[in-house]
Scaffold this active site. Structure first.
Site, PDB file in Angstrom:
ATOM      1  N   GLU A 142       0.855  -1.196   0.000  1.00 18.69           N
ATOM      2  CA  GLU A 142       0.000   0.000   0.000  1.00 18.69           C
ATOM      3  C   GLU A 142       0.883   1.235   0.000  1.00 18.69           C
ATOM      4  O   GLU A 142       2.043   1.163   0.393  1.00 18.69           O
ATOM      5  CB  GLU A 142      -0.838   0.059   1.286  1.00 18.69           C
ATOM      6  CG  GLU A 142      -1.833  -1.051   1.461  1.00 18.69           C
ATOM      7  CD  GLU A 142      -2.232  -1.184   2.930  1.00 18.69           C
ATOM      8  OE1 GLU A 142      -2.721  -0.219   3.513  1.00 18.69           O
ATOM      9  OE2 GLU A 142      -2.006  -2.273   3.486  1.00 18.69           O
ATOM     10  N   LYS A 162       2.254   4.645   1.508  1.00 19.66           N
ATOM     11  CA  LYS A 162       2.382   5.177   2.872  1.00 19.66           C
ATOM     12  C   LYS A 162       1.991   6.649   2.807  1.00 19.66           C
ATOM     13  O   LYS A 162       2.781   7.503   2.411  1.00 19.66           O
ATOM     14  CB  LYS A 162       3.819   4.998   3.372  1.00 19.66           C
ATOM     15  CG  LYS A 162       3.996   5.388   4.823  1.00 19.66           C
ATOM     16  CD  LYS A 162       5.362   4.924   5.305  1.00 19.66           C
ATOM     17  CE  LYS A 162       5.620   5.186   6.772  1.00 19.66           C
ATOM     18  NZ  LYS A 162       5.313   6.519   7.238  1.00 19.66           N
ATOM     19  N   ASP A 199       1.193  10.334   3.822  1.00 24.31           N
ATOM     20  CA  ASP A 199       1.879  11.172   4.804  1.00 24.31           C
ATOM     21  C   ASP A 199       0.872  12.045   5.552  1.00 24.31           C
ATOM     22  O   ASP A 199       0.611  13.180   5.194  1.00 24.31           O
ATOM     23  CB  ASP A 199       2.922  12.040   4.076  1.00 24.31           C
ATOM     24  CG  ASP A 199       3.971  12.549   5.034  1.00 24.31           C
ATOM     25  OD1 ASP A 199       3.949  12.152   6.219  1.00 24.31           O
ATOM     26  OD2 ASP A 199       4.823  13.343   4.600  1.00 24.31           O
ATOM     27  N   TYR A 237      -8.309   7.578   5.070  1.00 25.30           N
ATOM     28  CA  TYR A 237      -8.100   6.337   4.316  1.00 25.30           C
ATOM     29  C   TYR A 237      -7.925   5.198   5.320  1.00 25.30           C
ATOM     30  O   TYR A 237      -7.019   5.258   6.164  1.00 25.30           O
ATOM     31  CB  TYR A 237      -6.849   6.431   3.449  1.00 25.30           C
ATOM     32  CG  TYR A 237      -7.029   7.284   2.219  1.00 25.30           C
ATOM     33  CD1 TYR A 237      -7.449   6.714   1.023  1.00 25.30           C
ATOM     34  CD2 TYR A 237      -6.780   8.645   2.254  1.00 25.30           C
ATOM     35  CE1 TYR A 237      -7.610   7.488  -0.115  1.00 25.30           C
ATOM     36  CE2 TYR A 237      -6.945   9.431   1.120  1.00 25.30           C
ATOM     37  CZ  TYR A 237      -7.358   8.837  -0.063  1.00 25.30           C
ATOM     38  OH  TYR A 237      -7.517   9.603  -1.183  1.00 25.30           O
ATOM     39  N   LYS A 240      10.837   3.578   2.824  1.00 30.42           N
ATOM     40  CA  LYS A 240      10.745   5.045   2.836  1.00 30.42           C
ATOM     41  C   LYS A 240      11.418   5.650   1.621  1.00 30.42           C
ATOM     42  O   LYS A 240      12.541   5.282   1.279  1.00 30.42           O
ATOM     43  CB  LYS A 240      11.441   5.593   4.090  1.00 30.42           C
ATOM     44  CG  LYS A 240      10.747   5.220   5.377  1.00 30.42           C
ATOM     45  CD  LYS A 240       9.710   6.232   5.754  1.00 30.42           C
ATOM     46  CE  LYS A 240      10.330   7.310   6.586  1.00 30.42           C
ATOM     47  NZ  LYS A 240       9.470   7.828   7.599  1.00 30.42           N
ATOM     48  N   CYS A 262       9.561  51.186  -3.630  1.00 30.42           N
ATOM     49  CA  CYS A 262       9.428  50.092  -4.592  1.00 30.42           C
ATOM     50  C   CYS A 262      10.742  49.899  -5.354  1.00 30.42           C
ATOM     51  O   CYS A 262      11.275  50.862  -5.918  1.00 30.42           O
ATOM     52  CB  CYS A 262       8.294  50.398  -5.551  1.00 30.42           C
ATOM     53  SG  CYS A 262       8.198  49.223  -6.915  1.00 30.42           S
ATOM     54  N   CYS A 268       9.869  50.993  -9.277  1.00 27.36           N
ATOM     55  CA  CYS A 268       9.524  52.346  -9.732  1.00 27.36           C
ATOM     56  C   CYS A 268       9.933  53.419  -8.731  1.00 27.36           C
ATOM     57  O   CYS A 268       9.788  54.605  -9.010  1.00 27.36           O
ATOM     58  CB  CYS A 268       8.036  52.443 -10.025  1.00 27.36           C
ATOM     59  SG  CYS A 268       7.012  52.399  -8.550  1.00 27.36           S
ATOM     60  N   CYS A 281       3.484  48.209  -3.217  1.00 30.85           N
ATOM     61  CA  CYS A 281       3.786  49.425  -3.962  1.00 30.85           C
ATOM     62  C   CYS A 281       2.435  49.991  -4.349  1.00 30.85           C
ATOM     63  O   CYS A 281       1.610  49.290  -4.934  1.00 30.85           O
ATOM     64  CB  CYS A 281       4.593  49.075  -5.215  1.00 30.85           C
ATOM     65  SG  CYS A 281       4.616  50.422  -6.405  1.00 30.85           S
ATOM     66  N   CYS A 296       3.224  51.542 -11.772  1.00 28.55           N
ATOM     67  CA  CYS A 296       4.534  50.882 -11.615  1.00 28.55           C
ATOM     68  C   CYS A 296       4.712  49.851 -12.734  1.00 28.55           C
ATOM     69  O   CYS A 296       3.863  48.972 -12.918  1.00 28.55           O
ATOM     70  CB  CYS A 296       4.598  50.217 -10.249  1.00 28.55           C
ATOM     71  SG  CYS A 296       6.047  49.172 -10.044  1.00 28.55           S
TER      72      CYS A 296
END
Ligand code: IVH
Length: 669
Positions: free
Chosen positions: A114, A116, A118, A222, A312, A404, A407, A422, A427
């Site tokens: 199956e 694994k 996480d 699951y 793993k 910024c 500009c 900004c 700009c």
């Protein structure tokens, strides 16, 4: 209302809703529209309000989450929830297999493999065929009672369809990558901290004291163990997974019986290659000796069973040096710090940049230029910096610029917001991003209008807003660097074709703050035209699904500005689509179907094909499974086509897709 006695009607509604939840959340094969589902749910809610004595703990109305609590009760597990030994490479897997073979003294055996997942493991008890209690793994001996939170997980059945009535199910609580990305976008928009990966967000979402938060988080469960009186209920693990599925649990369809360690190893490799295409994160494969009598003979060590192993995959993490932090300006003016990293490979992908999101994130990580950091790719294509591993020497602290970087205009960080912006709407950086977004595939999809062309158009002053795109002439384009008559003509054709894009795309392309693809779609459906949307006040706007005060005031502010009004008028004159027909959900041609698209289609892009499926009431799926109704295959269709053929799922082409999207599937043999 119906003439049935209220108690009978409530029982009937509960049974119906359970069935539809199973079809939708477990089997991914809805049979009724969301609107019809909501109607039944509303009827039951009202009935229960009028007759509180009819409320049962297994009622689907209870999925919304009850009142917050002060803390969690500790519960002892019936049998310990131990973890698994790991195998980190092929040699360790073979060593495990050799030990199994030795202990079974030459008897034949096979594995059940199956994925694994996480997430975090959880044990769920059922009494009298009803969901009774859910407990986290905790330290393996005792865990926390998260019953009220787990009740909100839609794929976890509240009533069992068939089979034993008193039992325990163990499995994994996960958050899909999609739900994770949506959650993080939402956290960011609310100025809250982002989650590092789907596992942390699943854990954080399950272990909150307020169950209504869990309810909003789209968790999944699951199942992978069925225990009766603390013992496996069947003779084989595979059979017990099948039984769990028949009982109504979600069981991962990606599983296999392997007759040898070679087969098992090949299976782990296959899924390692597909890791990026699965809808959830996996960190490996779990292999269990299938026969329960053999499992009993193999027994346990103090830590883990001898009959199972976790193979793993390498962590999708890597260490590297933060060489610089650059500040980029996005189309809404938000300044985003971007990490420049010494290039490093994270599970096969070379990474040299990562977003740092905002100033607060950098502060939280206590990050400075020169530090060695840990990167992670998890649940998202964009890697993240998860922590500082070692401080650099020297190290340069980062400060958000006060002006910024593009500009030189003022930068403002509003009270209570994490973002610095900004505020100069002219700009060039903002303008370029706005045009890029407008022309991009998922928006107006202007063929040929790539990033370098946009740079040139803005730098040369040819385009000052999105309406200017529709005033471009072939001669002007042909005169640009590295552009000939042919390419100029092609771009013009692309611009021409984009005039026909539907209203949701136009709305998304306007660059109204907080109005992305989904909100644009909902707004177009709610108001039916751009003029109606522009005329709506905040109250009216908030009647649209998912529109709150923040979004409604951004929309009002946008349309109130004279320059936006002028822009809209010019786009109208350019012939863009300003009206939208409400989609017919009920009786739609593809109602209840899941259709997967693969390969390159002759004329439709993937996004367009999926939009077509959805507009015809179908669901566009990511991967092929037994639940897939059709596979639409174009050129270079790969593993999905193989799988569909193996499972006997009908394969159609683009022409057939267009036909069934208007006439329904009866036309495909
Ligand atoms: S079996 C005693 N099957 O991996 C056997 N575990 O290191 C316990 N996990 O704590 C687990 N997917 O959280 C099993 N298909 C699967 C799994 C799975 C994920 C997790 C689970 C467990 C850890 C084992």
């Amino acid at each position: 209302m119906s003439a049935e006695p209220p108690a009978d009607r409530a029982a009937h509604l509960r049974a119906e809703l359970h069935r539809y939840e199973h079809l939708y959340y477990v089997l991914d094969r809805p049979e009724i529209s969301d609107a019809d589902y909501d109607k039944l749910m509303r009827e039951l809610t009202e009935l229960e309000r009028a007759h509180p004595e009819l409320v049962t703990p297994d009622s689907p109305t209870r999925r919304v989450g009850g009142a917050p609590r002060e803390g969690f009760m500790q519960v002892r597990h019936s049998t310990a929830m131990l973890s698994l030994d790991n195998a980190l490479d092929e040699a360790e897997l073979r060593e495990f297999d050799r030990r199994v073979a030795d202990l079974l003294k030459g008897e034949p055996y096979q594995y059940c493999a199956e994925l694994k997942l996480d997430g975090l493991s959880m044990s769920v008890r059922y009494r009298d065929s009803r969901f009774a209690q859910a407990v986290t793994r905790g330290d393996g001996e005792t865990g926390e009672d998260v019953t009220e939170n787990a009740r909100t997980i839609r794929s976890l059945p509240l009533v069992i369809r068939e089979g034993s009535s008193d039992f325990e199910v163990r499995g994994e609580v996960v958050m899909s990558n999609k739900a994770f990305q949506e959650l993080n976008a939402d956290q960011e928009a609310k100025g809250l901290q982002r989650y590092a990966n789907p596992r942390n967000s699943a854990a954080g979402s399950l272990r909150v004291l307020d169950p209504s938060i869990t309810a909003a988080r789209k968790l999944d469960f699951y199942a992978y163990f069925l225990l009766v009186d603390g013992q496996p209920a069947r003779d084989g693990h595979w059979d017990s997974l099948e039984e769990l599925a028949a009982m109504g649990f979600k069981v991962n369809p990606e599983r296999a019986r392997c007759a040898s360690v070679e087969e098992l190893f090949a299976w782990t490799k296959k899924y390692e290659g597909q890791r990026d295409t699965l809808p959830y994160e996996i960190d490996g494969v779990v292999a269990k000796v299938d026969s329960i009598p053999q499992q009993k003979r193999l027994g346990w060590t103090s830590k883990a069973p001898r009959w199972a192993i976790a193979f793993k995959y390498p962590a999708r993490q890597a260490e590297t040096v933060l060489e610089n932090i650059e500040v980029q300006v996005g189309r809404t003016g938000v300044l985003t710090p971007v990490a420049h990293l010494r290039p490093v490979t994270v599970s096969g992908v070379t990474v040299s940049r990562a977003t740092l999101h905002n100033e607060d994130e950098i502060e939280r990580l206590e990050l400075a230029i020169g530090d060695t950091v840990v990167l992670e790719r998890s649940g998202d294509v964009i890697p993240k910096v998860v922590r500082v591993e070692r401080r650099g020497d020297p190290r340069t602290p980062f400060h958000m610029p006060k002006v910024c970087p593009v500009c030189g205009g003022a930068v403002v960080r509003a009270e209570g917001e994490v973002a610095s912006r900004c505020i100069d709407s002219d700009c060039p950086a903002r303008l370029k991003e706005t045009i890029r977004h407008f022309a991009s595939r998922g928006v107006m999809d202007i063929d040929g209008m790539g990033s370098t062309l946009v740079d040139q158009l803005v730098d040369k002053g040819m385009v000052k807003n999105v309406a200017d795109v529709y005033a471009l002439k072939v001669e002007e384009l042909a005169a640009l660097d590295r552009m000939g008559q042919k390419s100029a003509e092609r771009i013009l054709r692309g611009i021409e074709a984009s005039r026909a894009r539907p209203l949701p795309r136009v709305l998304n392309g306007l660059g109204i703050p907080f109005v992305g693809e989904r909100t644009a779609q909902l707004l177009a459906e709610e108001f039916g035209s751009l003029d109606a949307l522009m005329a709506a006040d905040e109250d009216k706007l908030q009647k649209a699904q998912e529109v709150g005060p923040r979004v409604s005031s951004a929309i009002r502010a946008f349309f109130a500005a004279p320059r936006s009004q002028e822009l809209v008028e010019r786009l109208r004159a350019a012939g863009l689509v300003f009206t939208h027909d409400k989609p017919k959900r009920e009786g739609s041609p593809l109602q209840g179907m899941t259709i997967v698209v693969t390969g390159t289609l002759p004329t439709l892009s993937r996004e367009e094909a999926e939009a077509l499926i959805e507009s015809a009431g179908g669901k566009a799926g990511d991967s092929v499974s037994r639940k897939t109704s059709f596979l639409v295959a174009g050129e270079k269709a790969g593993s999905k086509l193989d799988k569909a053929q193996k499972l006997g799922i009908p394969v159609i082409d683009e022409t057939e897709l267009r036909r069934i999207a208007t006439e329904g599937p009866a036309h495909v043999a």
